[in-house]
Design an enzyme around this catalytic site. Structure first.
Site, PDB file in Angstrom:
ATOM      1  N   GLU A   1       0.835  -1.209   0.000  1.00  0.00           N
ATOM      2  CA  GLU A   1       0.000   0.000   0.000  1.00  0.00           C
ATOM      3  C   GLU A   1       0.869   1.258   0.000  1.00  0.00           C
ATOM      4  OE1 GLU A   1      -2.978  -0.305  -0.785  1.00  0.00           O
ATOM      5  OE2 GLU A   1      -3.096  -2.456  -0.421  1.00  0.00           O
TER       6      GLU A   1
ATOM      7  N   HIS B   1       1.911   2.305  -3.401  1.00  0.00           N
ATOM      8  CA  HIS B   1       0.905   3.130  -4.078  1.00  0.00           C
ATOM      9  C   HIS B   1       1.051   4.582  -3.636  1.00  0.00           C
ATOM     10  CE1 HIS B   1      -0.999  -0.160  -6.022  1.00  0.00           C
ATOM     11  NE2 HIS B   1      -1.558  -0.692  -4.947  1.00  0.00           N
TER      12      HIS B   1
HETATM   13 ZN   LIG Z   1      -2.306  -2.542  -4.840  1.00  0.00          ZN
END
Ligand SMILES: [Zn+2]
EC number: 3.4.24.-
Length: 253
Positions: free
Chosen positions: A210, A213
Site C-alpha cells: 500500500e 501506491h
Molecule cells: Zn495494490
C-alpha cells in the site's frame, strides 16, 4: 540523647515520610510534557516499535488476508481515487482517443508509476513521506507498520518521517473494519489515508504494498510492457479477477 541524635531522628522521619506515602504532585510543566509525549506516542512510531519490528517474526499474510486488497469498489482492488466504475470508460476513452485532457491524466494509470516530468506535484519531495498514525494502534499493528517502514529504509532512499507542523501533505495510516487495504497513488495533497483493515492488512508485505501506491506506483503486473517480462497464466487467476490483469493503456504522446 544528644542534639545530633535528635536531628538525625527528625531527618530520618522526614525522609521516610517522603519515601513511603507522600506522592509528589507533578507540576504543570511535567503534566504538559507527559501529555505531549503520550500524544506523540499515539501518532508516531517509537524506538521500541522499531526494536520490536526487528525481533518479531514477519507475519506471512494468508490467502484471506491477501484477499483484503480486493475491494470490488476500488480500482484494481486497492487503489483509491480511481473508482472502478469509471475505469472501463477511462480505458475505452484512452484507446479511442489518446489525446485526452492532460488535466485528467493523473486519474489514469500509465505504465506503472507516476512520471516525475508529467506529475512533479504527485511525488514526495526529497523522498520523505510524512506520516501520522490513527490513535489507538496496538503493539502488533505498530510493529507491522515499523517493519514496512524499515523495509523501505533498508532497500530504498525513501523515508517515512513523523509529520511535523510544517508538513501539509502527509499519509494518515488508519484502520477500518470491513473495507480491506487501500491507498491513493502518489502524493494526493493534504491528509491522505492509507487504510488498513484490522486483522487483515497488518503484515509487512501488505503495508509495504500500500505504501508503494502512496509513493506513486500502480500495479507492476498491469504495466504496459509487462508481457516482455512475465507470462500471465489465466488459469491461475481467480474467477472474476481477470480485470485486474488488464494492461494499462500505452501513452501515445
Ligand atoms: Zn495494490
Amino acid at each position: 540523647m544528644t542534639l545530633l541524635t535528635y536531628i538525625s531522628i527528625i531527618f530520618s522521619l522526614i525522609f521516610s515520610v517522603s519515601s513511603i506515602g507522600v506522592v509528589p504532585v507533578p507540576n504543570e510543566y511535567a503534566l504538559n510534557a507527559k501529555s505531549k509525549f503520550d500524544d506523540y506516542a499515539e501518532h508516531y512510531l517509537l524506538p521500541e516499535d522499531f526494536h520490536n519490528a526487528e525481533t518479531a517474526p514477519v507475519k506471512k499474510p494468508t490467502d484471506a488476508e491477501i484477499e483484503s486488497m480486493q475491494n470490488s469498489l476500488l480500482f484494481e482492488g486497492d487503489i483509491m481515487g480511481v473508482p472502478e466504475i469509471e475505469k472501463i470508460d477511462i480505458l475505452k476513452k484512452l484507446r479511442d482517443d489518446p489525446m485526452i485532457d492532460e488535466d485528467e491524466l493523473f486519474r489514469k494509470p500509465f505504465h506503472s508509476a507516476l512520471n516525475l516530468v508529467t506529475y512533479p506535484d504527485k511525488l514526495w519531495p526529497n523522498g520523505e513521506v510524512p506520516y501520522m498514525l490513527e490513535e489507538g494502534m496496538t503493539n502488533d499493528q505498530r510493529t507491522a507498520i515499523a517493519q514496512a517502514f524499515d523495509e523501505y529504509k533498508t532497500k530504498t532512499c525513501v523515508r517515512f518521517v513523523p509529520k511535523t507542523d510544517d508538513d501539509f501533505d502527509y499519509i494518515y495510516v488508519k484502520r477500518n473494519v470491513a473495507f480491506g487495504c487501500s491507498s491513493y497513488v502518489g502524493r494526493a495533497g493534504g491528509n491522505q489515508t492509507v487504510s488498513l483493515e484490522v486483522d487483515k492488512c497488518f503484515s509487512k508485505g501488505i503495508i509495504a504494498h500500500e505504501l508503494m501506491h502512496a509513493l506513486g506506483f500502480f500495479h507492476e503486473h498491469s504495466r504496459t510492457d509487462r508481457d516482455d517480462f512475465v507470462d500471465i497464466h489465466e488459469d491461475n487467476i481467480r474467477p472474476g479477477m481477470m480485470r485486474n490483469f488488464e494492461k494499462y493503456p500505452r501513452k501515445n504522446h
